[in-house]
Design an enzyme around this catalytic site. Sequence first.
Site, PDB file in Angstrom:
ATOM      1  N   LYS A 158      44.200  61.705  22.583  1.00  0.00           N
ATOM      2  CA  LYS A 158      43.877  60.541  23.407  1.00  0.00           C
ATOM      3  C   LYS A 158      42.857  59.753  22.587  1.00  0.00           C
ATOM      4  O   LYS A 158      41.636  59.909  22.748  1.00  0.00           O
ATOM      5  CB  LYS A 158      43.335  60.979  24.768  1.00  0.00           C
ATOM      6  CG  LYS A 158      43.263  59.843  25.766  1.00  0.00           C
ATOM      7  CD  LYS A 158      43.079  60.353  27.173  1.00  0.00           C
ATOM      8  CE  LYS A 158      42.642  59.244  28.110  1.00  0.00           C
ATOM      9  NZ  LYS A 158      43.609  58.164  28.286  1.00  0.00           N
TER      10      LYS A 158
HETATM   11  N1  PMP Z   1      49.643  58.200  28.701  1.00  0.00           N
HETATM   12  C1  PMP Z   1      48.626  57.399  28.329  1.00  0.00           C
HETATM   13  C2  PMP Z   1      48.836  56.455  27.199  1.00  0.00           C
HETATM   14  C3  PMP Z   1      47.401  57.465  29.012  1.00  0.00           C
HETATM   15  O1  PMP Z   1      46.391  56.668  28.660  1.00  0.00           O
HETATM   16  C4  PMP Z   1      47.248  58.359  30.091  1.00  0.00           C
HETATM   17  C5  PMP Z   1      45.948  58.421  30.839  1.00  0.00           C
HETATM   18  N2  PMP Z   1      45.070  59.349  30.245  1.00  0.00           N
HETATM   19  C6  PMP Z   1      48.335  59.176  30.440  1.00  0.00           C
HETATM   20  C7  PMP Z   1      49.513  59.069  29.718  1.00  0.00           C
HETATM   21  C8  PMP Z   1      48.212  60.159  31.561  1.00  0.00           C
HETATM   22  O2  PMP Z   1      47.347  61.202  31.224  1.00  0.00           O
HETATM   23  P1  PMP Z   1      46.544  62.023  32.317  1.00  0.00           P
HETATM   24  O3  PMP Z   1      47.525  62.358  33.386  1.00  0.00           O
HETATM   25  O4  PMP Z   1      46.063  63.226  31.587  1.00  0.00           O
HETATM   26  O5  PMP Z   1      45.457  61.144  32.802  1.00  0.00           O
END
Ligand code: PMP
Length: 289
Positions: A158
């Site tokens: 991320k």
């Molecule tokens: N894809 C992207 C590009 C994101 O920014 C997020 C948010 N973190 C997600 C998917 C979903 O991740 P999560 O469920 O862990 O928040």
Amino acid sequence: MAGAYDDRDGKIWMDGKMVEWRDATVHVLTHALHYASSVFEGERCYNGRIFKGVEHSKRLRRSAELLDMEIPFSVEEIEAAKYAMLKANGWTDAYVRAVAWRGSGEDMGVSAKRNPVRLAIAGWEWGNYYGDAKTKGARLDIAKWKRPSPETIPSAAKAAGLYMICTMSKHAAEAKGCSDAMMFDYRGYVAEATGANIFFVKDGEVHTPLADCFLNGLTRQTVIGMLKEKGVTVHERHIMPAELEGFEQCWLTGTAAEVTPVGQIGDYSFEVGALTLDVAASYEKLVRA
Ligand code: PMP
């Protein structure tokens, strides 16, 4: 609390100490600002408990490792810092943003080994990420940018750099009156939205893109587990754009988005159906359980 994000009352945890909100600043010659050497987490605290807090802290450290950075705080220390920040601001329900980056140091070229890795944890009160789409269904544009190959960029991290095309895609979507954009990947398969994963329903079964070149969201994994417990068949697979025509329902998952129904993607329409509403309600219950 309102106004610009750098001009608010409150406390932010920074490199081991709690600082006044307006003092949580960095120098303009910060490596991350020039070269995107930055990773972050978005988390939500419900009733005083951060949903999957430890998993988020582990992912933050893992994202940093993928960018060749070691965060100088353990998962336990990061957890304690998040709760200390929430307590200092008097919040039991808030969005939590942890961010780690290469700071200023002796290097200002691409290489940054001598610059310290820093960590800050802030938060804010954040309602529905997609506004009234929660009930009506969000309208999505189709992005012109493609999620890159994992051989091009560490797509499991991320990392800030991965969001450059997301911001551009989201701006283009908003200019057309849409809430977000759905992105294809470098091979042309359906991938995800700019900050959330995507699910489809057809004939009572669920289909979601295989997370092989984008973030396998914690919400995505939670929702897949929930569906399996409900006895719903889930297919994690490559999805071709032409299949959008045949899907009946669609929703997005993410920490900020939670479970948000989608009513439209480009020219394709979806109903805010029973399974979508059931999954959204079950998720809301689970995060507060
Ligand atoms: N894809 C992207 C590009 C994101 O920014 C997020 C948010 N973190 C997600 C998917 C979903 O991740 P999560 O469920 O862990 O928040």
